[in-house]
Structure formats: structure tokens, C-alpha cells
Design an enzyme around this catalytic site. Structure first.
Site, PDB file in Angstrom:
ATOM      1  CD  GLN A   1     -37.313 -19.129 -36.428  1.00 22.08           C
ATOM      2  OE1 GLN A   1     -37.204 -17.819 -36.819  1.00 22.08           O
ATOM      3  NE2 GLN A   1     -38.767 -19.556 -36.606  1.00 22.08           N
TER       4      GLN A   1
ATOM      5  CG  HIS B   1     -42.583 -13.479 -35.583  1.00 20.35           C
ATOM      6  ND1 HIS B   1     -43.731 -14.310 -35.281  1.00 20.35           N
ATOM      7  CD2 HIS B   1     -41.752 -14.607 -35.698  1.00 20.35           C
ATOM      8  CE1 HIS B   1     -43.661 -15.417 -35.531  1.00 20.35           C
ATOM      9  NE2 HIS B   1     -42.304 -15.724 -35.799  1.00 20.35           N
ATOM     10  CD  GLU B   2     -38.611 -14.040 -37.485  1.00 24.02           C
ATOM     11  OE1 GLU B   2     -37.724 -15.035 -36.827  1.00 24.02           O
ATOM     12  OE2 GLU B   2     -39.504 -14.397 -38.237  1.00 24.02           O
TER      13      GLU B   2
END
Length: 151
Positions: A51, A130-131
Site C-alpha cells: 500500500q 485484510h492485510e
């Protein structure tokens, strides 16, 4: 420490698989410190290296009980089920309900290469999933039940 730009949906790097970390050096420590600062500044509870444009298997998570630095993480246990709303710093202003395990155990290294095991339930379990999905090029939007909602 420095703030890094958060990559937004549409950038092809978010769909790529991250590479394992092999060098545990000062550069890795700087990346982790920058990710923590960036996550906190953005008001997130987790951030994957992809990200911030780095294809490394590195994640930071803080759901309110202290920062966890996860290098080369892997999920070793999934139990139960929860359906909750999720959002993402790379998909600003959009949320959706996902199905995730209620309890998750993760094995990961720290910035020095030492192995640790972490267990999380509820929000922490969702954050782990999620990560770690980010590290495999998966966005939460592909797991949303129904429609994405605007914030």
C-alpha cells in the site's frame, strides 16, 4: 520516520503478490517505522507494504492494543465466522460487509527476524486477514457481500 503516499485502488501494484523479506536490516526498520507513521496519520488500523508501493511481505497493525510488526506473516489457524463492515486506506470512502474468521492465529517475524505467534479475534482477526490479503494482491472489495457503500 516519514509519511509515505498510500497507493489507491486502480494502481496495478495492488494486484501483485509481494515477495518474502530476506534481509533484516536498517532499511527494513525504516520501512516499518514509516508504515506505522503513515497508518497512524491516515487513521487506519493496518497497512501492508504494497500500500506504500513496496512489494515486500510486511504488515503493521494496531487495533488499539499496540503496534504489531509482521514480516513474512502466514495464517496458521482460522476459527469461526464473522460478518462485519470493512474499509481500506487504499479504497477511500468505500465500505462493505465481508465474511472473515472470528479468530485467527498468525506466525510472523519481527524487524530483527525473530519469529512470533499472534492470536486475534474480531477486529484484530479481520485486520490480520485484510492485510495479509494485500500481500497476495487481493483487495477486500473482492470479498464484499452485496454492494460497496459510500462513507
Amino acid at each position: 520516520m516519514a509519511l509515505r503516499n498510500i497507493v489507491k485502488v486502480g494502481d496495478p501494484i495492488l494486484n501483485k503478490k509481494s515477495r518474502p523479506v530476506e534481509k533484516f536490516d536498517d532499511r527494513l526498520g525504516v520501512l516499518i517505522d514509516d508504515m506505522i507513521e503513515t497508518m497512524n496519520d491516515a487513521g487506519g488500523v493496518g497497512l501492508a507494504a504494497v500500500q506504500v508501493g513496496m512489494l515486500k511481505r510486511v504488515v503493521v497493525i494496531d487495533v488499539g492494543d499496540g503496534v504489531m510488526e509482521l514480516v513474512n506473516p502466514e495464517i496458521t489457524l482460522r476459527e469461526g465466522e464473522q460478518r462485519e463492515s470493512e474499509g481500506c486506506l487504499s479504497v477511500p470512502g468505500e465500505y462493505g460487509v465481508t465474511v472473515r474468521p472470528k479468530k485467527v492465529q498468525v506466525k510472523a517475524q519481527d524487524r530483527n527476524g525473530m519469529w512470533h505467534v499472534y492470536t486475534g479475534e474480531d477486529l484484530k482477526a479481520r485486520a490480520f486477514c485484510h492485510e495479509l490479503d494485500h500481500l497476495d494482491g487481493i483487495l477486500f472489495t473482492s470479498k464484499v457481500i452485496g454492494k460497496l457503500e459510500k462513507a
